[in-house]
Design a protein around this motif. Structure first.
Motif, PDB file in Angstrom:
ATOM      1  N   VAL A   1      37.115  67.317  16.793  1.00  0.00           N
ATOM      2  CA  VAL A   1      38.156  68.054  16.065  1.00  0.00           C
ATOM      3  C   VAL A   1      38.366  69.422  16.708  1.00  0.00           C
ATOM      4  O   VAL A   1      39.515  69.858  16.910  1.00  0.00           O
ATOM      5  CB  VAL A   1      37.761  68.197  14.572  1.00  0.00           C
ATOM      6  N   ALA A   2      37.273  70.094  17.070  1.00  0.00           N
ATOM      7  CA  ALA A   2      37.392  71.440  17.639  1.00  0.00           C
ATOM      8  C   ALA A   2      38.113  71.401  18.985  1.00  0.00           C
ATOM      9  O   ALA A   2      38.992  72.220  19.270  1.00  0.00           O
ATOM     10  CB  ALA A   2      36.004  72.063  17.791  1.00  0.00           C
ATOM     11  N   ARG A   3      37.766  70.411  19.823  1.00  0.00           N
ATOM     12  CA  ARG A   3      38.425  70.295  21.125  1.00  0.00           C
ATOM     13  C   ARG A   3      39.905  69.960  20.958  1.00  0.00           C
ATOM     14  O   ARG A   3      40.747  70.500  21.667  1.00  0.00           O
ATOM     15  CB  ARG A   3      37.766  69.183  21.950  1.00  0.00           C
ATOM     16  N   ALA A   4      40.209  69.079  20.008  1.00  0.00           N
ATOM     17  CA  ALA A   4      41.616  68.732  19.764  1.00  0.00           C
ATOM     18  C   ALA A   4      42.368  69.969  19.291  1.00  0.00           C
ATOM     19  O   ALA A   4      43.484  70.241  19.750  1.00  0.00           O
ATOM     20  CB  ALA A   4      41.699  67.609  18.726  1.00  0.00           C
ATOM     21  N   ALA A   5      41.741  70.717  18.409  1.00  0.00           N
ATOM     22  CA  ALA A   5      42.413  71.901  17.857  1.00  0.00           C
ATOM     23  C   ALA A   5      42.743  72.885  18.981  1.00  0.00           C
ATOM     24  O   ALA A   5      43.843  73.457  19.004  1.00  0.00           O
ATOM     25  CB  ALA A   5      41.527  72.561  16.801  1.00  0.00           C
ATOM     26  N   ARG A   6      41.809  73.079  19.894  1.00  0.00           N
ATOM     27  CA  ARG A   6      42.074  74.016  20.999  1.00  0.00           C
ATOM     28  C   ARG A   6      43.235  73.532  21.862  1.00  0.00           C
ATOM     29  O   ARG A   6      43.929  74.311  22.481  1.00  0.00           O
ATOM     30  CB  ARG A   6      40.810  74.213  21.842  1.00  0.00           C
ATOM     31  N   ALA A   7      43.458  72.211  21.878  1.00  0.00           N
ATOM     32  CA  ALA A   7      44.572  71.663  22.652  1.00  0.00           C
ATOM     33  C   ALA A   7      45.856  71.577  21.821  1.00  0.00           C
ATOM     34  O   ALA A   7      46.850  71.016  22.269  1.00  0.00           O
ATOM     35  CB  ALA A   7      44.190  70.276  23.161  1.00  0.00           C
ATOM     36  N   GLY A   8      45.824  72.128  20.602  1.00  0.00           N
ATOM     37  CA  GLY A   8      47.035  72.148  19.779  1.00  0.00           C
ATOM     38  C   GLY A   8      47.238  70.905  18.931  1.00  0.00           C
ATOM     39  O   GLY A   8      48.319  70.685  18.391  1.00  0.00           O
ATOM     40  N   VAL A   9      46.183  70.080  18.807  1.00  0.00           N
ATOM     41  CA  VAL A   9      46.317  68.846  18.033  1.00  0.00           C
ATOM     42  C   VAL A   9      45.439  68.944  16.780  1.00  0.00           C
ATOM     43  O   VAL A   9      44.220  69.122  16.873  1.00  0.00           O
ATOM     44  CB  VAL A   9      45.898  67.610  18.864  1.00  0.00           C
ATOM     45  N   GLY A  10      46.077  68.840  15.616  1.00  0.00           N
ATOM     46  CA  GLY A  10      45.351  68.947  14.352  1.00  0.00           C
ATOM     47  C   GLY A  10      44.922  67.587  13.842  1.00  0.00           C
ATOM     48  O   GLY A  10      45.736  66.685  13.685  1.00  0.00           O
ATOM     49  N   LEU A  11      43.634  67.401  13.608  1.00  0.00           N
ATOM     50  CA  LEU A  11      43.071  66.124  13.136  1.00  0.00           C
ATOM     51  C   LEU A  11      42.028  66.434  12.076  1.00  0.00           C
ATOM     52  O   LEU A  11      41.427  67.509  12.086  1.00  0.00           O
ATOM     53  CB  LEU A  11      42.324  65.432  14.280  1.00  0.00           C
ATOM     54  N   SER A  12      41.753  65.492  11.176  1.00  0.00           N
ATOM     55  CA  SER A  12      40.654  65.682  10.226  1.00  0.00           C
ATOM     56  C   SER A  12      39.513  64.744  10.587  1.00  0.00           C
ATOM     57  O   SER A  12      39.745  63.595  10.950  1.00  0.00           O
ATOM     58  CB  SER A  12      41.086  65.344   8.810  1.00  0.00           C
ATOM     59  N   PRO A  13      38.269  65.211  10.447  1.00  0.00           N
ATOM     60  CA  PRO A  13      37.131  64.317  10.646  1.00  0.00           C
ATOM     61  C   PRO A  13      36.974  63.421   9.416  1.00  0.00           C
ATOM     62  O   PRO A  13      37.266  63.856   8.295  1.00  0.00           O
ATOM     63  CB  PRO A  13      35.949  65.272  10.757  1.00  0.00           C
ATOM     64  N   LEU A  14      36.526  62.193   9.613  1.00  0.00           N
ATOM     65  CA  LEU A  14      36.272  61.312   8.468  1.00  0.00           C
ATOM     66  C   LEU A  14      35.276  61.946   7.510  1.00  0.00           C
ATOM     67  O   LEU A  14      35.375  61.805   6.295  1.00  0.00           O
ATOM     68  CB  LEU A  14      35.739  59.953   8.969  1.00  0.00           C
ATOM     69  N   SER A  15      34.320  62.699   8.072  1.00  0.00           N
ATOM     70  CA  SER A  15      33.287  63.281   7.222  1.00  0.00           C
ATOM     71  C   SER A  15      33.861  64.244   6.186  1.00  0.00           C
ATOM     72  O   SER A  15      33.220  64.521   5.186  1.00  0.00           O
ATOM     73  CB  SER A  15      32.245  64.005   8.070  1.00  0.00           C
ATOM     74  N   ALA A  16      35.080  64.722   6.411  1.00  0.00           N
ATOM     75  CA  ALA A  16      35.686  65.614   5.418  1.00  0.00           C
ATOM     76  C   ALA A  16      35.872  64.899   4.085  1.00  0.00           C
ATOM     77  O   ALA A  16      36.059  65.535   3.058  1.00  0.00           O
ATOM     78  CB  ALA A  16      37.032  66.124   5.929  1.00  0.00           C
ATOM     79  N   TYR A  17      35.824  63.558   4.110  1.00  0.00           N
ATOM     80  CA  TYR A  17      36.069  62.793   2.897  1.00  0.00           C
ATOM     81  C   TYR A  17      34.804  62.157   2.335  1.00  0.00           C
ATOM     82  O   TYR A  17      34.859  61.404   1.378  1.00  0.00           O
ATOM     83  CB  TYR A  17      37.148  61.729   3.148  1.00  0.00           C
TER      84      TYR A  17
END
Lengths: 466, 466
Positions: free
Chosen positions: B412-428
């Protein structure tokens, strides 16, 4: 139902299975005459079958008279295709609102005269909001309410109620009932919640339903008896100090101070100040809200636009003390706002443009005239020789104390037969009143025109022989 | 504040007391520059003093430069009259919505693409509702929602979900959160409420906040593990059988039957079927709602228009089994509807005119294209060699299971730095997942245009080195 299980292994073609299913539904009366069926494309997409399959089924039904086709409108179930008698269906017992009998003169305290609402101004503002604010209107509003509306409410409270509230302390919600239910979640369920007795029975019911222990607290002439709160282990108390419902008592300053002292004596004690009709004062200087006297952060101020605008708008708000506002923002952030952004922006404009205050002034004048016509009619009819009014310095109802041997029930029943709707004071008792309390009636006067007060009282005179 | 205590016994005239009060407020910065003061008439009526008194005070303030007058607009506080520094005021800590960082590509599952909403049709219907329905719009709506809207919902449910619901069984409310809170009051607080784990965390929080014990129930590949319900003394369970959030599981028929059997085994057991995105199926035949299989009156069907129309509308509804609908009407009659009549009539027209179903078809097509573009981009970028999608037959999100050594947080952190917003499954996750579960990400694709999927995946490729 139109979600049949179509079976590819069945020897009958899919269109026939679909046709039989719909026919069965029509014959059983489950698809009522006049019902519009989905378009062929929509049903095909829904069932994941080809449009040709749906077309086949619809054509068969048309041919057999189960459906009719209307150009550019679609397919409709034909009357007469049902097997008599139709299935009764799963309707629960009739659920019409428990109808209030229609009175020629209705002194009900619920509702306001919506004819006074400046509908054309409101509609104009709504149209403005609808034009060109698309993005804002379609995204979820701020959980506490749109900032513009909270700003407008803060300004109004400051100018008219002497309340200093930062917009961040304000939470807008779909009616006071919704906000009270949220408050229970915010304040917790330990200890008891006190409510005024007599009082607004709905508050008692909502709090009970939210899982808290509720204690009715008796009143004296100055309002809530603060010393009883400790005896009953009350931690949170709901009060109407500006104009008690239904007794009409305006809580005097010493009692307000006593109530604030009570709240300050232990942690997590709170006062919910329900200012439901404070906009309507007719005599006397304005009394500052309890909230404006509170230096300890123990008063939650609650008010609604249902009385000042229209009950259909479903907009109430509360002002949380700063520490509770922070707790809200920390722990209740997940709750979405319960009021559509559309209403919120329209109401913000209504307030910003000064329409709300103008509307309040107009209705205040109008209601004052009604109240005076009621008092004048009471005097000239001779009613004031048989009874006394109280609680009329503010708010939208009066209490009529009768000096007679009839019970409240007898008085109400006789009035009803004469076309006059009144509520007995006992309707608001949460526990049995003192046996020597004289019979009293609650008269809301917002729904009766000034010139109708004299005929209403004339009917009462006949009914009550005063 | 503008509710000073004016003292008739003070040797200073009232106008002077008022003037000093307002001046003090301006100097202290409590009346901000640009604030509009009430009109003279309004303030005089409010303070119960003569207009001349207010006029005297305002004139003095004008003369001294504290106020400015604007023709036909009123009196405004002048800038520069404040004593520096202004009082800090009682603002609680800043309460802006916890800002979601703005991503170039936002695979968030919350919200929908509101650009697809047929705003002009909606605005037209709203304008129609505003014209000539004044009385109906201003009186309080039926506590369960206006009959016309409940009728339209019943028709839609019948045609598209195979649900037979009498309008008397339907309760309309300001969002699913509001309805869930009401359901706790209707169903009571005995026993535990089960929620899916992983699942929609908000449900857990709302139920806890409403005072019930909540038990997270684990899932297997078929969805909720029904045998765990008994072990944990669950009495009411909240499920998303049409498309589990976030795993995307469509609960197969045998598991549905097992769940219904569980409910039938003891009195007062209920299933809350949250059908939050069932309108969006992309492959496979429609699966009947759990409610339509329920012969014992144990399923409460819940759905929202937030996903299908716009989150700002705040309209959800539930279908109560007949016996619960009767209980509702007997015991909860006192709750007012939480949705303004205005929205209710507009939505009823929107559904009656077929606009809702057309809108669903259009958005379904659009979202399907986005989903396919996402899958195509995943294939051509090589992502499918490093991961697998699941849960995409329905609903508006997919699960991406990664075959790599990075943790979900790293991905998630690497995607965010590349401008891509994603949620980890663990958030749920409500309780710690099995240690051998591979890292997974939840991708909602409603807010990203089809042509943006390839660039988004190209960025992910750089970020994740697959």
């Amino acid at each position: 139902m139109l979600t049949p299980i179509l079976d590819g292994n069945d020897r009958r073609p899919l269109y026939e299975q679909l046709y039989r299913h719909i026919r069965g539904e029509i014959e059983a009366g489950r698809l009522a005459p006049g019902t519009r069926l989905p378009s062929k494309r929509a049903l095909a997409a829904h069932l994941k079958v080809s449009v040709v399959t749906v077309e086949g089924a619809y054509e068969q039904l048309l041919a057999e008279g189960y459906l009719s086709a209307q150009a550019r409108r679609g397919f409709f179930v034909q009357a007469g295709a049902q097997e008599p008698p139709p299935e009764p269906g799963p309707a629960p017992a009739a659920a019409e609102a428990p109808a209030r009998p229609a009175f020629r003169w209705d002194f009900s305290t619920s509702g306001v005269d919506t004819a006074l609402f400046p509908f054309s101004t409101w509609a104009k503002l709504m149209r403005e909001v609808l034009s060109g604010q698309e993005d804002r209107l379609l995204s979820a509003p701020h959980p506490q309410g749109v900032p513009q509306l909270r700003q407008a409410i803060a300004g109004h409270l400051y100018r008219f109620r002497g309340i200093r509230a930062h917009p961040e302390q304000i939470v807008v919600g779909a009616g006071s009932e919704t906000l009270i239910a949220l408050l229970v979640q915010l304040l917790g369920r330990q200890g008891a919640y006190g409510v005024e007795d007599p009082g607004y029975g709905k508050t008692h019911r909502i709090l009970t339903s939210c899982g808290v222990r509720v204690e009715p607290i008796p009143l004296d002439r100055q309002g809530l008896r603060v010393e009883v709160l400790d005896q009953r282990q009350v931690r949170v108390v709901h009060v109407t100090p500006s104009h008690h419902f239904p007794l009409g008592i305006i809580m005097p300053a010493p009692r307000r101070q006593a109530l604030l002292r009570w709240a300050g004596e232990a942690p997590e004690r709170y006062i919910i100040e329900d200012d439901y009709d404070s906009e309507f004062r007719f005599s006397g200087k304005p009394i500052p809200a309890l909230q404006s006297l509170d230096s300890g952060g123990r008063v939650i101020y609650l008010n609604t636009f249902a009385k000042t605008l229209a009950p259909s708008l479903r907009v109430s708000y509360m002002v949380l003390p700063p520490a509770l506002a922070e707790r809200w923002q920390r722990e209740f952030w997940f709750y979405s706002s319960t009021v559509p952004s559309f209403e919120q922006y329209a109401l913000a404009r209504f307030m910003e443009g000064g329409h709300f205050e103008r509307h309040l002034n107009r209705t205040r004048t109008r209601y004052k005239a009604r109240r005076e016509a009621l008092l004048a009619a009471a005097r000239s009819s001779g009613l004031l020789e048989a009874g006394t009014f109280s609680g009329g310095d503010a708010g939208l109802h009066l209490l009529l104390w009768m000096d007679c041997r009839w019970t409240e029930e007898e008085l109400v029943a006789r009035a009803a037969r004469a076309g006059v709707g009144l509520s007995p004071l006992s309707a608001y008792d949460l526990s049995p009143p003192s046996p020597d309390r004289p019979p009293a009636l609650v008269l809301g006067y917002t729904r009766i025109a000034a010139q109708e007060m004299a005929p209403a009282l004339a009917q009462l005179k006949l009914a009550w022989h005063f």
